[in-house]
Scaffold this motif. Structure first.
Motif, short mmCIF file in Angstrom:
data_model
loop_
_atom_site.label_atom_id
_atom_site.label_comp_id
_atom_site.label_asym_id
_atom_site.label_seq_id
_atom_site.Cartn_x
_atom_site.Cartn_y
_atom_site.Cartn_z
N UNK A 228 -5.72 8.56 -35.93
CA UNK A 228 -7.15 8.50 -35.62
C UNK A 228 -7.92 9.50 -36.47
N UNK A 229 -7.39 10.71 -36.60
CA UNK A 229 -8.04 11.73 -37.42
C UNK A 229 -8.16 11.27 -38.87
N UNK A 230 -7.07 10.72 -39.39
CA UNK A 230 -7.09 10.28 -40.79
C UNK A 230 -8.13 9.19 -41.02
N UNK A 231 -8.37 8.37 -39.99
CA UNK A 231 -9.32 7.27 -40.13
C UNK A 231 -10.76 7.72 -39.89
N UNK A 232 -10.97 8.64 -38.92
CA UNK A 232 -12.32 8.94 -38.46
C UNK A 232 -12.89 10.27 -38.93
N UNK A 233 -12.04 11.23 -39.29
CA UNK A 233 -12.54 12.57 -39.59
C UNK A 233 -13.49 12.55 -40.79
N UNK A 275 -11.10 14.89 -30.33
CA UNK A 275 -10.05 14.69 -29.33
C UNK A 275 -10.56 13.84 -28.18
N UNK A 276 -11.78 14.10 -27.70
CA UNK A 276 -12.34 13.31 -26.60
C UNK A 276 -12.47 11.85 -26.98
N UNK A 277 -12.96 11.60 -28.19
CA UNK A 277 -13.13 10.20 -28.62
C UNK A 277 -11.78 9.50 -28.74
N UNK A 278 -10.81 10.20 -29.32
CA UNK A 278 -9.48 9.59 -29.46
C UNK A 278 -8.83 9.39 -28.10
N UNK A 279 -8.88 10.39 -27.24
CA UNK A 279 -8.17 10.34 -25.97
C UNK A 279 -8.60 9.13 -25.14
N UNK A 280 -9.90 8.91 -25.04
CA UNK A 280 -10.37 7.76 -24.27
C UNK A 280 -9.92 6.45 -24.87
N UNK A 281 -9.96 6.36 -26.20
CA UNK A 281 -9.51 5.14 -26.88
C UNK A 281 -8.02 4.90 -26.65
N UNK A 282 -7.24 5.96 -26.75
CA UNK A 282 -5.79 5.89 -26.59
C UNK A 282 -5.40 5.48 -25.17
N UNK A 283 -6.00 6.12 -24.18
CA UNK A 283 -5.62 5.87 -22.79
C UNK A 283 -6.16 4.56 -22.24
#
Length: 391
Positions: A228-233, A275-283
């Motif tokens: 996610x970081x590699x795509x969105x950062x 982290x918040x954006x990824x966490x919600x997407x992941x879960x």
């Protein structure tokens, strides 16, 4: 509901008592937790679901010919079931709560554990003698006896090194040491904590509904987050060392350099907003994308407003996952693998979407007085996470 309030589904003990004494510590048998409980599904209906391409189904056979603990994956044919007569077998239907409203309602009885921790409800049908074998899981499970009777034996505590049988690709335990022994009838519930061996055998035609809980693996989560970081950062900092001292051994990666490189990685993953954006997407990622039926007629905010104004009720998709988290002055709504960052002014809107299962369309319109909420509703209707109904 308060933490000290007795719950029937927990046998009259409080949530606080259950979490302190039992959760991930020891099993709990709850006789008649659901008095007069009627199974939301019949054996024939389970067999019918297993014929469907979009539904995850499995059959486990204890022995067929020379094969022990054989696994077959669906979809199945009607003929396959006629061939199972005389064998010890089990039919498993995954994510029953996504296809059956009554099963989804059952899941909500366990919402004293946060929604994101709940995985799904699996239905297990077996004729007399059927079983999936002695095994253990790395997650918590409430075993709800829905139909018929199943004999449960609890065994030893296990871990990743516990030996399993070599003659099957299923994780069937090589040895099983019985510590408790019960027969469950409709309405009984057995809570089994992670890593405790258990072995259920059908006493007669029976259905057990397993309310399973998620236990994300650390490395899987890390892999997902870094992807996610590699795509969105938006920022990708380079390593720098302006205060470098002379080093006599040129081939050596020094302790200082290792620490600096490690800190570079730690800084990259410590961005709280990311982290918040990824966490919600992941879960919130759905277990099965087939549950989502897009509404191609809704492409934008105005389409959503028009559709709501002409509708009576808005439903959540039974299999959709709605979560939220907060950070500073923002609230993050996460639905089916997608996260939306909104100002805290929209907190009530987000909480309403996450807590309720159905909405009066006209009431929902009152939340759509700003473009941000209109766009969220449009996206959720378009992807099928929300569904409209008119008289």
């Amino acid at each position: 509901m308060t933490p000290n309030e007795p719950l029937d589904v927990l046998g009259g003990i409080s949530v606080e008592h259950f979490l302190r004494e039992y959760w991930q510590k020891k099993p709990l048998l709850i006789r008649q937790a659901l008095p007069e409980f009627e199974s939301p599904i019949t054996p024939d209906e389970m067999a019918g679901l297993s014929l469907e391409e979009d539904i995850e189904s499995r059959i486990i056979i204890e022995q067929e010919g020379t094969q022990h603990w054989k696994l077959e994956t669906g979809p199945f044919s009607e003929e396959r079931f006629s061939e199972l007569e005389g064998l010890n077998w089990t039919l498993l239907i995954q994510q029953l709560d996504a296809w059956l409203p009554e099963a989804n309602a059952l899941k909500k009885l366990f919402n004293f554990i946060p929604d994101w921790r709940v995985d799904d409800i699996m239905a297990s049908y077996a004729p007399k003698g059927g079983s999936v074998g002695p095994h253990f899981d790395f997650y918590d499970v409430f075993l709800v006896q829905a139909y018929g009777e199943r004999h449960w034996r609890l065994g030893q505590w296990c871990d990743a090194t516990t030996p399993t049988r070599s003659d099957t690709n299923l994780s069937i335990l090589e040895e099983f040491e019985t510590s408790d022994d019960w027969v469950l009838k409709p309405g009984d519930i057995l809570y089994v904590p992670p890593k405790l061996a258990h072995y259920g055998i059908a006493e007669n035609d029976c259905i057990t509904l397993s309310v399973g809980f998620r236990a994300p693996k650390a490395l899987e989560a890390l892999s997902s987050f870094t992807d996610y970081l590699c795509e969105k950062a938006k920022v990708n900092p380079f390593f720098s060392d302006p205060n470098r001292a002379h080093q006599s051994k040129s081939a050596l990666i020094s302790d200082n350099d290792k620490a600096a490189l490690q800190q570079l990685l730690l800084d990259s993953i410590s961005d709280k907003e990311m982290f918040n954006q990824w966490l919600g997407s992941f879960l919130s990622e759905p277990k099965n994308n087939q549950i989502l039926i897009p509404d191609d007629d809704i492409c934008g905010a105005q389409d959503a407003l028009d559709a709501l104004s002409q509708s009576d009720v808005v439903y959540k998709n039974e299999g959709s996952r709605f979560f939220y988290t907060t950070l500073d002055k923002d609230v993050y709504l996460s639905v089916d693998g997608e996260s939306f960052k909104l100002n805290n002014a929209h907190f009530t809107f987000v909480q309403h979407l996450c807590v309720e299962d159905e909405f009066d369309a006209q009431s929902l319109l009152t939340y759509c007085n700003m473009l941000e909420t209109q766009e969220v509703i449009a996206i959720l209707l378009n992807k099928g996470s929300l569904q409209l109904e008119s008289d």
